[in-house]
Design a protein around this motif. Structure first.
Motif, PDB file in Angstrom:
ATOM      1  N   THR A  41      11.061 -19.547  -9.732  1.00  0.00           N
ATOM      2  CA  THR A  41      10.774 -18.114  -9.757  1.00  0.00           C
ATOM      3  C   THR A  41      10.043 -17.683  -8.489  1.00  0.00           C
ATOM      4  O   THR A  41      10.444 -16.715  -7.824  1.00  0.00           O
ATOM      5  N   LEU A  42       8.972 -18.394  -8.160  1.00  0.00           N
ATOM      6  CA  LEU A  42       8.206 -18.021  -6.974  1.00  0.00           C
ATOM      7  C   LEU A  42       9.015 -18.199  -5.695  1.00  0.00           C
ATOM      8  O   LEU A  42       8.968 -17.348  -4.798  1.00  0.00           O
ATOM      9  N   ALA A  43       9.759 -19.280  -5.596  1.00  0.00           N
ATOM     10  CA  ALA A  43      10.566 -19.522  -4.397  1.00  0.00           C
ATOM     11  C   ALA A  43      11.629 -18.438  -4.247  1.00  0.00           C
ATOM     12  O   ALA A  43      11.857 -17.937  -3.129  1.00  0.00           O
ATOM     13  N   THR A  44      12.262 -18.052  -5.332  1.00  0.00           N
ATOM     14  CA  THR A  44      13.298 -17.024  -5.268  1.00  0.00           C
ATOM     15  C   THR A  44      12.716 -15.690  -4.809  1.00  0.00           C
ATOM     16  O   THR A  44      13.288 -15.020  -3.940  1.00  0.00           O
ATOM     17  N   VAL A  45      11.585 -15.316  -5.361  1.00  0.00           N
ATOM     18  CA  VAL A  45      10.953 -14.046  -4.986  1.00  0.00           C
ATOM     19  C   VAL A  45      10.517 -14.077  -3.521  1.00  0.00           C
ATOM     20  O   VAL A  45      10.773 -13.135  -2.758  1.00  0.00           O
ATOM     21  N   LEU A  46       9.880 -15.168  -3.113  1.00  0.00           N
ATOM     22  CA  LEU A  46       9.375 -15.241  -1.738  1.00  0.00           C
ATOM     23  C   LEU A  46      10.501 -15.336  -0.713  1.00  0.00           C
ATOM     24  O   LEU A  46      10.441 -14.690   0.346  1.00  0.00           O
ATOM     25  N   VAL A  47      11.520 -16.110  -0.984  1.00  0.00           N
ATOM     26  CA  VAL A  47      12.647 -16.191  -0.052  1.00  0.00           C
ATOM     27  C   VAL A  47      13.386 -14.854  -0.015  1.00  0.00           C
ATOM     28  O   VAL A  47      13.843 -14.429   1.047  1.00  0.00           O
ATOM     29  N   GLY A  48      13.460 -14.196  -1.156  1.00  0.00           N
ATOM     30  CA  GLY A  48      14.034 -12.846  -1.165  1.00  0.00           C
ATOM     31  C   GLY A  48      13.236 -11.895  -0.280  1.00  0.00           C
ATOM     32  O   GLY A  48      13.812 -11.080   0.446  1.00  0.00           O
ATOM     33  N   ALA A  49      11.923 -12.035  -0.319  1.00  0.00           N
ATOM     34  CA  ALA A  49      11.076 -11.204   0.552  1.00  0.00           C
ATOM     35  C   ALA A  49      11.313 -11.543   2.020  1.00  0.00           C
ATOM     36  O   ALA A  49      11.378 -10.643   2.875  1.00  0.00           O
ATOM     37  N   ALA A  50      11.456 -12.823   2.323  1.00  0.00           N
ATOM     38  CA  ALA A  50      11.715 -13.233   3.711  1.00  0.00           C
ATOM     39  C   ALA A  50      13.061 -12.700   4.187  1.00  0.00           C
ATOM     40  O   ALA A  50      13.186 -12.211   5.320  1.00  0.00           O
ATOM     41  N   LEU A  51      14.075 -12.768   3.332  1.00  0.00           N
ATOM     42  CA  LEU A  51      15.385 -12.252   3.716  1.00  0.00           C
ATOM     43  C   LEU A  51      15.376 -10.737   3.857  1.00  0.00           C
ATOM     44  O   LEU A  51      16.034 -10.177   4.746  1.00  0.00           O
ATOM     45  N   THR A  52      14.621 -10.070   3.003  1.00  0.00           N
ATOM     46  CA  THR A  52      14.483  -8.613   3.130  1.00  0.00           C
ATOM     47  C   THR A  52      13.802  -8.260   4.443  1.00  0.00           C
ATOM     48  O   THR A  52      14.238  -7.332   5.143  1.00  0.00           O
ATOM     49  N   SER A  73       5.472 -17.447   7.690  1.00  0.00           N
ATOM     50  CA  SER A  73       4.348 -17.458   6.736  1.00  0.00           C
ATOM     51  C   SER A  73       4.833 -17.513   5.293  1.00  0.00           C
ATOM     52  O   SER A  73       4.256 -18.233   4.466  1.00  0.00           O
ATOM     53  N   ILE A  74       5.880 -16.776   4.998  1.00  0.00           N
ATOM     54  CA  ILE A  74       6.435 -16.815   3.642  1.00  0.00           C
ATOM     55  C   ILE A  74       6.966 -18.208   3.340  1.00  0.00           C
ATOM     56  O   ILE A  74       6.721 -18.755   2.258  1.00  0.00           O
ATOM     57  N   LEU A  75       7.653 -18.810   4.296  1.00  0.00           N
ATOM     58  CA  LEU A  75       8.161 -20.171   4.073  1.00  0.00           C
ATOM     59  C   LEU A  75       7.023 -21.182   3.960  1.00  0.00           C
ATOM     60  O   LEU A  75       7.130 -22.155   3.210  1.00  0.00           O
ATOM     61  N   ALA A  76       5.949 -20.958   4.691  1.00  0.00           N
ATOM     62  CA  ALA A  76       4.790 -21.838   4.550  1.00  0.00           C
ATOM     63  C   ALA A  76       4.208 -21.724   3.142  1.00  0.00           C
ATOM     64  O   ALA A  76       3.826 -22.741   2.534  1.00  0.00           O
ATOM     65  N   LEU A  77       4.169 -20.514   2.617  1.00  0.00           N
ATOM     66  CA  LEU A  77       3.683 -20.311   1.250  1.00  0.00           C
ATOM     67  C   LEU A  77       4.607 -20.995   0.237  1.00  0.00           C
ATOM     68  O   LEU A  77       4.132 -21.644  -0.700  1.00  0.00           O
TER      69      LEU A  77
END
Length: 156
Positions: A41-52, A73-77
């Protein structure tokens, strides 16, 4: 009123202890799937944010360097979340091994010697936790490779 004998009490205690051990083993097994669900869940949301951010950084008038730092930074998180998830899974495996050892010791006394065989850690390749950890590590690796070789160069 008759008092239960010491043997009856010992047997009752062994039964309750065995029930507890089985419940703990069940809980440890379920926790792996909870940890995986949280990671996904967290990875999907964060990677979605990075792609956005990758798609919209120019429309939002964000400087290229700032957008790149944001993606990294998002990928580091995501990596920190993955490392924590893997840590929880490894601790769960160690806990499971300990409960199984205790279960085997209890059945050696309560049932008969050799009733329950202790797990062999060398059989890790047969445990689903191994493949969940490999999935998490692999997915993080693919995310970093995608960012390094696709996203960040496309922003230049």
């Amino acid at each position: 009123m008759t008092q239960p004998s010491d043997i009856d009490r010992a047997q009752a205690f062994e039964v309750e202890r065995y029930k507890f051990l089985l419940q703990q083993l069940h809980t440890v097994n379920e926790n792996v799937y909870r940890f995986l669900a949280i990671y996904q869940t967290l990875a999907t949301v964060l990677v979605g944010a990075a792609l956005t951010l990758f798609v919209r950084w120019d429309d939002w008038k964000v400087e290229r360097g700032t957008a790149q730092i944001g993606i990294v930074s998002i990928l580091a998180l995501v990596t920190v979340i993955a490392a924590f998830t893997v840590l929880l899974i490894v601790i769960g495996v160690v806990t499971w091994l300990d409960y199984r050892r205790e279960e085997c010791e209890l059945t050696e006394v309560a049932v008969r010697p050799g009733y329950r065989k202790a797990p062999d850690p060398r059989n890790f390749w047969r445990w689903y936790e191994t493949y969940i950890v490999l999935f998490i590590v692999g997915s993080v690796g693919i995310m970093w490779l995608g960012a390094a070789f696709v996203l960040l160069p496309a922003m230049s």
